[in-house]
Write a protein that holds these residues in place. Structure first.
Motif, PDB file in Angstrom:
ATOM      1  N   LYS A   1       4.812  13.636   1.032  1.00 34.15           N
ATOM      2  CA  LYS A   1       6.267  13.622   0.836  1.00 34.15           C
ATOM      3  C   LYS A   1       6.654  14.045  -0.576  1.00 34.15           C
ATOM      4  O   LYS A   1       7.791  14.427  -0.823  1.00 34.15           O
ATOM      5  N   HIS A   2       5.710  13.947  -1.497  1.00 36.72           N
ATOM      6  CA  HIS A   2       5.995  14.189  -2.913  1.00 36.72           C
ATOM      7  C   HIS A   2       5.428  15.508  -3.435  1.00 36.72           C
ATOM      8  O   HIS A   2       5.650  15.858  -4.590  1.00 36.72           O
ATOM      9  N   LEU A   3       4.672  16.196  -2.602  1.00 45.53           N
ATOM     10  CA  LEU A   3       3.998  17.423  -3.039  1.00 45.53           C
ATOM     11  C   LEU A   3       4.365  18.587  -2.129  1.00 45.53           C
ATOM     12  O   LEU A   3       4.748  18.378  -0.974  1.00 45.53           O
ATOM     13  N   SER A   4       4.189  19.774  -2.640  1.00 43.61           N
ATOM     14  CA  SER A   4       4.387  20.941  -1.781  1.00 43.61           C
ATOM     15  C   SER A   4       3.233  21.020  -0.781  1.00 43.61           C
ATOM     16  O   SER A   4       2.157  20.455  -0.991  1.00 43.61           O
TER      17      SER A   4
ATOM     18  N   ARG B   1      -5.695   4.362   7.653  1.00 44.46           N
ATOM     19  CA  ARG B   1      -5.123   4.075   6.336  1.00 44.46           C
ATOM     20  C   ARG B   1      -5.170   5.288   5.408  1.00 44.46           C
ATOM     21  O   ARG B   1      -4.272   5.492   4.604  1.00 44.46           O
ATOM     22  N   ALA B   2      -6.200   6.122   5.545  1.00 49.56           N
ATOM     23  CA  ALA B   2      -6.278   7.356   4.748  1.00 49.56           C
ATOM     24  C   ALA B   2      -5.252   8.371   5.248  1.00 49.56           C
ATOM     25  O   ALA B   2      -4.597   9.048   4.452  1.00 49.56           O
ATOM     26  N   GLN B   3      -5.101   8.467   6.561  1.00 52.35           N
ATOM     27  CA  GLN B   3      -4.100   9.375   7.136  1.00 52.35           C
ATOM     28  C   GLN B   3      -2.691   8.966   6.698  1.00 52.35           C
ATOM     29  O   GLN B   3      -1.869   9.812   6.336  1.00 52.35           O
ATOM     30  N   GLN B   4      -2.413   7.655   6.720  1.00 52.69           N
ATOM     31  CA  GLN B   4      -1.099   7.177   6.285  1.00 52.69           C
ATOM     32  C   GLN B   4      -0.897   7.413   4.788  1.00 52.69           C
ATOM     33  O   GLN B   4       0.215   7.716   4.353  1.00 52.69           O
ATOM     34  N   THR B   5      -1.954   7.293   4.014  1.00 50.52           N
ATOM     35  CA  THR B   5      -1.861   7.582   2.578  1.00 50.52           C
ATOM     36  C   THR B   5      -1.482   9.045   2.374  1.00 50.52           C
ATOM     37  O   THR B   5      -0.595   9.361   1.579  1.00 50.52           O
ATOM     38  N   TRP B   6      -2.124   9.947   3.109  1.00 50.96           N
ATOM     39  CA  TRP B   6      -1.784  11.369   3.005  1.00 50.96           C
ATOM     40  C   TRP B   6      -0.329  11.608   3.424  1.00 50.96           C
ATOM     41  O   TRP B   6       0.386  12.388   2.802  1.00 50.96           O
TER      42      TRP B   6
ATOM     43  N   GLY C   1       0.822  -1.210   0.000  1.00 54.61           N
ATOM     44  CA  GLY C   1       0.000   0.000   0.000  1.00 54.61           C
ATOM     45  C   GLY C   1       0.857   1.263   0.000  1.00 54.61           C
ATOM     46  O   GLY C   1       0.539   2.236  -0.685  1.00 54.61           O
ATOM     47  N   ARG C   2       1.931   1.252   0.763  1.00 54.56           N
ATOM     48  CA  ARG C   2       2.849   2.410   0.776  1.00 54.56           C
ATOM     49  C   ARG C   2       3.520   2.574  -0.587  1.00 54.56           C
ATOM     50  O   ARG C   2       3.661   3.687  -1.091  1.00 54.56           O
ATOM     51  N   THR C   3       3.921   1.457  -1.191  1.00 51.89           N
ATOM     52  CA  THR C   3       4.563   1.512  -2.507  1.00 51.89           C
ATOM     53  C   THR C   3       3.595   2.047  -3.557  1.00 51.89           C
ATOM     54  O   THR C   3       3.934   2.947  -4.330  1.00 51.89           O
ATOM     55  N   GLN C   4       2.369   1.498  -3.580  1.00 47.38           N
ATOM     56  CA  GLN C   4       1.341   1.962  -4.529  1.00 47.38           C
ATOM     57  C   GLN C   4       1.104   3.463  -4.366  1.00 47.38           C
ATOM     58  O   GLN C   4       1.004   4.203  -5.348  1.00 47.38           O
ATOM     59  N   THR C   5       0.995   3.876  -3.126  1.00 49.77           N
ATOM     60  CA  THR C   5       0.726   5.284  -2.842  1.00 49.77           C
ATOM     61  C   THR C   5       1.878   6.158  -3.308  1.00 49.77           C
ATOM     62  O   THR C   5       1.661   7.245  -3.842  1.00 49.77           O
ATOM     63  N   GLY C   6       3.095   5.690  -3.134  1.00 52.41           N
ATOM     64  CA  GLY C   6       4.261   6.432  -3.629  1.00 52.41           C
ATOM     65  C   GLY C   6       4.225   6.610  -5.138  1.00 52.41           C
ATOM     66  O   GLY C   6       4.519   7.692  -5.650  1.00 52.41           O
ATOM     67  N   TYR C   7       3.851   5.552  -5.867  1.00 57.18           N
ATOM     68  CA  TYR C   7       3.727   5.651  -7.332  1.00 57.18           C
ATOM     69  C   TYR C   7       2.708   6.726  -7.708  1.00 57.18           C
ATOM     70  O   TYR C   7       2.940   7.561  -8.582  1.00 57.18           O
ATOM     71  N   MET C   8       1.567   6.680  -7.024  1.00 57.15           N
ATOM     72  CA  MET C   8       0.505   7.634  -7.349  1.00 57.15           C
ATOM     73  C   MET C   8       0.863   9.052  -6.919  1.00 57.15           C
ATOM     74  O   MET C   8       0.486  10.020  -7.583  1.00 57.15           O
TER      75      MET C   8
END
Length: 157
Positions: free
Chosen positions: A65-68, A55-60, A27-34
């Protein structure tokens, strides 16, 4: 307004309650790709709305980490799995108007995300979201159009 509706990453089932389910490594890997894909689509988000479920909080956390830093981000009970899609859409649009947001990200769950898409875009059936998938909707005044649905397996790493 550009509205991006994202489902949380893959989560395990070993938790005391649905609310406390954690992202898996996949799930962390998928989220990183997206998150990388999102960063290529849009320079910043004015408003981010996230479900209070773990799980939604962890997704955020992974996406951020990838966005401003967004101008504003909120945690709302209105976008939980059993939430009312009509109310959720109304709340998201109201906050977008309040914060004059042109680019909005919502991180939530199935089935509410599918129902939110069908509430926003006339004539569309509620789509199924793979974990970490993102639906992009172009919303202007009373009209909205479904731009695309992108899932992790479609993203070039």
């Amino acid at each position: 307004m550009q509205l991006f509706l994202m489902r949380h990453g893959e989560a395990g089932f070993d938790a005391p309650s649905d609310r406390e389910r954690k992202l898996t490594d996949a799930g962390r890997t998928q989220t990183g790709y997206m998150a990388n894909w999102l960063a290529k689509q849009i320079s910043h988000f004015d408003l981010v709305i996230v479900s209070p479920y773990l799980r939604a909080q962890q997704t955020w956390q992974e996406v951020s980490k990838h966005l401003s830093e967004p101008r504003k981000w909120l945690v709302l009970d209105d976008v939980t799995p059993s939430g009312d899609a009509i109310r959720a859409v109304d709340v998201v649009l109201a906050y977008a108007e309040q914060y004059k947001a042109e680019n909005v990200l919502v991180i939530a769950h199935m089935p509410i995300l599918g129902f939110m898409v069908s509430e926003l875009v006339a004539g569309i059936e509620p789509p199924l979201f793979a974990t970490s998938a993102v639906a992009h909707i172009d919303k202007h005044a009373q009209n909205a159009s479904f731009v695309a649905m992108t899932a992790p397996h479609q993203v070039v790493v």
